[in-house]
Design a protein around this motif. Structure first.
Motif, PDB file in Angstrom:
ATOM      1  N   LYS A 103       0.841  -1.183   0.000  1.00 10.97           N
ATOM      2  CA  LYS A 103       0.000   0.000   0.000  1.00 10.97           C
ATOM      3  C   LYS A 103       0.883   1.242   0.000  1.00 10.97           C
ATOM      4  CE  LYS A 103      -0.880  -0.082   5.004  1.00 10.97           C
ATOM      5  NZ  LYS A 103      -1.972  -0.108   6.019  1.00 10.97           N
ATOM      6  N   LEU A 104       0.319   2.316  -0.549  1.00 15.85           N
ATOM      7  CA  LEU A 104       1.060   3.553  -0.741  1.00 15.85           C
ATOM      8  C   LEU A 104       0.796   4.492   0.431  1.00 15.85           C
ATOM      9  CD1 LEU A 104       2.869   4.320  -3.122  1.00 15.85           C
ATOM     10  CD2 LEU A 104       0.948   5.549  -4.108  1.00 15.85           C
ATOM     11  N   ILE A 105       1.863   4.832   1.145  1.00 14.43           N
ATOM     12  CA  ILE A 105       1.756   5.717   2.305  1.00 14.43           C
ATOM     13  C   ILE A 105       2.436   7.042   1.976  1.00 14.43           C
ATOM     14  CG2 ILE A 105       2.300   6.015   4.746  1.00 14.43           C
ATOM     15  CD1 ILE A 105       0.302   3.780   4.155  1.00 14.43           C
ATOM     16  N   PHE A 106       1.754   8.138   2.272  1.00 19.31           N
ATOM     17  CA  PHE A 106       2.235   9.465   1.907  1.00 19.31           C
ATOM     18  C   PHE A 106       2.909  10.176   3.072  1.00 19.31           C
ATOM     19  CE2 PHE A 106       0.671  10.602  -2.333  1.00 19.31           C
ATOM     20  CZ  PHE A 106      -0.048   9.460  -2.621  1.00 19.31           C
ATOM     21  N   GLY A 107       3.891  10.986   2.737  1.00 18.62           N
ATOM     22  CA  GLY A 107       4.489  11.893   3.699  1.00 18.62           C
ATOM     23  C   GLY A 107       3.596  13.098   3.922  1.00 18.62           C
TER      24      GLY A 107
ATOM     25  N   ILE B  26      -9.535   4.088 -13.440  1.00 18.61           N
ATOM     26  CA  ILE B  26      -9.049   4.011 -14.815  1.00 18.61           C
ATOM     27  C   ILE B  26      -9.268   2.591 -15.335  1.00 18.61           C
ATOM     28  CG2 ILE B  26      -6.973   4.119 -16.263  1.00 18.61           C
ATOM     29  CD1 ILE B  26      -5.948   6.320 -14.361  1.00 18.61           C
ATOM     30  N   SER B  27      -9.785   2.500 -16.524  1.00 19.01           N
ATOM     31  CA  SER B  27     -10.080   1.194 -17.097  1.00 19.01           C
ATOM     32  C   SER B  27      -8.818   0.333 -17.176  1.00 19.01           C
ATOM     33  CB  SER B  27     -10.651   1.384 -18.507  1.00 19.01           C
ATOM     34  OG  SER B  27     -10.888   0.141 -19.129  1.00 19.01           O
ATOM     35  N   GLY B  28      -8.947  -0.904 -16.698  1.00 18.11           N
ATOM     36  CA  GLY B  28      -7.807  -1.826 -16.732  1.00 18.11           C
ATOM     37  C   GLY B  28      -6.991  -1.845 -15.461  1.00 18.11           C
ATOM     38  N   HIS B  29      -7.240  -0.887 -14.577  1.00 18.47           N
ATOM     39  CA  HIS B  29      -6.534  -0.869 -13.298  1.00 18.47           C
ATOM     40  C   HIS B  29      -7.172  -1.862 -12.336  1.00 18.47           C
ATOM     41  CE1 HIS B  29      -4.257   3.231 -13.490  1.00 18.47           C
ATOM     42  NE2 HIS B  29      -4.011   2.452 -14.534  1.00 18.47           N
ATOM     43  N   ASN B  30      -6.317  -2.599 -11.629  1.00 17.11           N
ATOM     44  CA  ASN B  30      -6.818  -3.651 -10.749  1.00 17.11           C
ATOM     45  C   ASN B  30      -6.904  -3.253  -9.285  1.00 17.11           C
ATOM     46  OD1 ASN B  30      -7.059  -5.481 -12.869  1.00 17.11           O
ATOM     47  ND2 ASN B  30      -4.935  -6.121 -12.690  1.00 17.11           N
ATOM     48  N   SER B  31      -6.230  -2.164  -8.917  1.00 12.01           N
ATOM     49  CA  SER B  31      -6.240  -1.734  -7.523  1.00 12.01           C
ATOM     50  C   SER B  31      -6.919  -0.372  -7.401  1.00 12.01           C
ATOM     51  CB  SER B  31      -4.817  -1.641  -6.974  1.00 12.01           C
ATOM     52  OG  SER B  31      -4.221  -2.914  -6.910  1.00 12.01           O
ATOM     53  N   LEU B  32      -7.700  -0.220  -6.343  1.00 16.77           N
ATOM     54  CA  LEU B  32      -8.407   1.036  -6.105  1.00 16.77           C
ATOM     55  C   LEU B  32      -8.237   1.440  -4.649  1.00 16.77           C
ATOM     56  CD1 LEU B  32     -11.767   2.268  -7.396  1.00 16.77           C
ATOM     57  CD2 LEU B  32     -11.431   2.232  -4.916  1.00 16.77           C
ATOM     58  N   PHE B  33      -8.006   2.722  -4.423  1.00 19.67           N
ATOM     59  CA  PHE B  33      -7.710   3.251  -3.094  1.00 19.67           C
ATOM     60  C   PHE B  33      -8.654   4.402  -2.762  1.00 19.67           C
ATOM     61  CE2 PHE B  33      -3.506   1.218  -3.162  1.00 19.67           C
ATOM     62  CZ  PHE B  33      -3.264   1.111  -4.512  1.00 19.67           C
ATOM     63  N   LEU B  45      -4.642   6.831   4.039  1.00 16.53           N
ATOM     64  CA  LEU B  45      -5.248   5.730   3.302  1.00 16.53           C
ATOM     65  C   LEU B  45      -6.358   5.116   4.143  1.00 16.53           C
ATOM     66  CD1 LEU B  45      -5.266   3.776   0.874  1.00 16.53           C
ATOM     67  CD2 LEU B  45      -3.573   2.411   2.110  1.00 16.53           C
ATOM     68  N   LEU B  46      -7.559   5.088   3.601  1.00 15.23           N
ATOM     69  CA  LEU B  46      -8.693   4.526   4.335  1.00 15.23           C
ATOM     70  C   LEU B  46      -8.849   3.042   4.049  1.00 15.23           C
ATOM     71  CD1 LEU B  46     -11.320   7.366   3.701  1.00 15.23           C
ATOM     72  CD2 LEU B  46      -9.780   7.077   5.656  1.00 15.23           C
ATOM     73  N   ILE B  47      -8.869   2.701   2.771  1.00 15.71           N
ATOM     74  CA  ILE B  47      -9.103   1.315   2.377  1.00 15.71           C
ATOM     75  C   ILE B  47      -8.607   1.138   0.953  1.00 15.71           C
ATOM     76  CG2 ILE B  47     -11.432   1.846   1.528  1.00 15.71           C
ATOM     77  CD1 ILE B  47     -12.307  -0.958   2.432  1.00 15.71           C
ATOM     78  N   TYR B  48      -8.207  -0.083   0.622  1.00 14.81           N
ATOM     79  CA  TYR B  48      -7.942  -0.323  -0.782  1.00 14.81           C
ATOM     80  C   TYR B  48      -8.406  -1.702  -1.211  1.00 14.81           C
ATOM     81  CZ  TYR B  48      -3.489  -2.905  -0.030  1.00 14.81           C
ATOM     82  OH  TYR B  48      -2.524  -3.807   0.330  1.00 14.81           O
ATOM     83  N   SER B  58      -7.697  -1.158   7.338  1.00 17.70           N
ATOM     84  CA  SER B  58      -7.216  -0.741   8.653  1.00 17.70           C
ATOM     85  C   SER B  58      -7.242   0.768   8.836  1.00 17.70           C
ATOM     86  CB  SER B  58      -5.800  -1.276   8.892  1.00 17.70           C
ATOM     87  OG  SER B  58      -4.909  -0.802   7.904  1.00 17.70           O
ATOM     88  N   GLY B  59      -7.336   1.517   7.758  1.00 13.39           N
ATOM     89  CA  GLY B  59      -7.392   2.965   7.855  1.00 13.39           C
ATOM     90  C   GLY B  59      -8.794   3.537   7.990  1.00 13.39           C
ATOM     91  N   MET B  60      -9.792   2.725   7.886  1.00 11.51           N
ATOM     92  CA  MET B  60     -11.173   3.213   8.033  1.00 11.51           C
ATOM     93  C   MET B  60     -11.364   3.640   9.483  1.00 11.51           C
ATOM     94  SD  MET B  60     -12.801   2.952   5.119  1.00 11.51           S
ATOM     95  CE  MET B  60     -14.409   2.209   4.827  1.00 11.51           C
ATOM     96  N   PRO B  61     -11.783   4.899   9.690  1.00 10.87           N
ATOM     97  CA  PRO B  61     -11.791   5.442  11.053  1.00 10.87           C
ATOM     98  C   PRO B  61     -12.739   4.741  12.022  1.00 10.87           C
ATOM     99  CG  PRO B  61     -12.607   7.060   9.448  1.00 10.87           C
ATOM    100  CD  PRO B  61     -12.145   5.904   8.678  1.00 10.87           C
TER     101      PRO B  61
END
Lengths: 116, 113
Positions: A103-107, B26-33, B45-48, B58-61
Motif C-alpha cells: 500500500k502507498l503511504i504518503f508523507g 481508470i479502465s484496466g486498473h486492478n487496484s483502487l484506493f 489511506l482509508l481502504i484499498y 485498517s485505515g477506516m476510522p
C-alpha cells in the motif's frame, strides 16, 4: 513507529533556480517510492518514481535521488518555474503487516513557492 | 483516457445524514484506493481493493465508514451517519496492479455542518 516524513514544510525559491525537496522514510524494506505534485483544488499528480535497486532517476526537469543507507529521498527540480508552485509529497510503497500486501503511504508534504 | 472520475466534486450535508461518494477507476486498473486529506492529518489511506476485493481496511476510522466495489469500474465510500469531523477532501485513486503508481481523481470536498 514507521513513518514517511518531510524535513521542510515550506520551500521558497526564485524563478529559474533549482529546487530540492527532501523526504525521509523509516521502513528499510520499502522498495518503491513516488513523488507527487498537488496543486490547489486538485488531486495529487504523479511526477516520477524510483525503485530501490536504483539511486537516481531523471525525468523532464526533475530528478529523484534515493539514498538507502540513510533512508532519504529527494526531488530536484531544475530551472524552477511559477507553474511548479504546489505541494509535493513523497510516497512509499509499504508492505501491509496485516494483509501481506502493498500500500502507498504518503508523507506530510512540502509547499514549494516560486517567486519572480 | 479520462482518468479517475469522482462524484460529486462538492458535497455539503447536515450532521447525521448519509453521504455516498463515488469513484470510477481508470479502465484496466486492478487496484483502487480511498484516501482522506485534511490539514491536520494529511493524506490518509482509508481502504484499498485489489480485483474488487477489499484488501486492507485498517485505515477506516470507524464503523460509520464503509466501502464497496461491486465491479471493476465502480466503487463507493459511504458515511452513515456523517459528523462534522468527517469534513475533508476524499480522494479515490487507482493503479494498474499492487505496488504500482497510483493515479488520483480530483477529489470530493465534503462539508458536514
Amino acid at each position: 513507529g514507521e513513518s514517511v516524513g518531510l524535513h521542510l514544510p515550506t520551500l521558497s525559491v526564485q524563478e529559474g533556480d533549482n529546487s530540492i525537496i527532501n523526504c525521509a522514510y523509516s521502513n528499510s524494506a520499502s522498495d518503491y517510492f513516488i513523488w507527487y505534485k498537488q496543486e490547489s483544488g486538485k488531486g495529487p499528480q504523479f511526477i516520477i518514481d524510483i525503485r530501490s535497486n536504483m539511486d537516481k532517476r531523471q525525468g523532464q526537469r526533475v530528478t529523484v535521488l534515493l539514498n538507502k543507507t540513510v533512508k532519504h529521498l529527494s526531488l530536484q527540480i531544475a530551472a524552477t518555474q511559477p507553474g511548479d508552485s504546489a505541494v509535493y509529497f513523497c510516497a512509499e510503497n509499504r508492505r501491509s503487516k496485516y494483509y501481506n500486501t502493498d500500500k502507498l503511504i504518503f508523507g506530510t508534504g512540502t509547499r514549494l513557492q516560486v517567486f519572480p | 483516457d479520462a482518468g479517475v472520475i469522482q462524484s460529486p466534486r462538492h458535497e455539503v450535508t447536515e450532521m447525521g445524514q448519509e453521504v455516498t461518494l463515488r469513484c470510477k477507476p481508470i479502465s484496466g486498473h486492478n487496484s483502487l484506493f480511498w484516501y482522506r486529506q485534511t490539514m491536520m492529518r494529511g493524506l490518509e489511506l482509508l481502504i484499498y481493493f485489489n480485483n474488487n476485493v477489499p484488501i486492507d481496511d485498517s485505515g477506516m476510522p470507524e464503523d460509520r465508514f464503509s466501502a464497496k466495489m461491486p465491479n471493476a469500474s465502480f466503487s463507493t465510500l459511504k458515511i452513515q451517519p456523517s459528523e462534522p469531523r468527517d469534513s475533508a477532501v476524499y480522494f479515490c485513486a487507482s493503479s494498474l496492479e499492487q505496488g504500482a503508481a497510483a493515479f488520483f481523481g480530483q477529489g470530493t470536498r465534503l462539508t458536514v455542518v
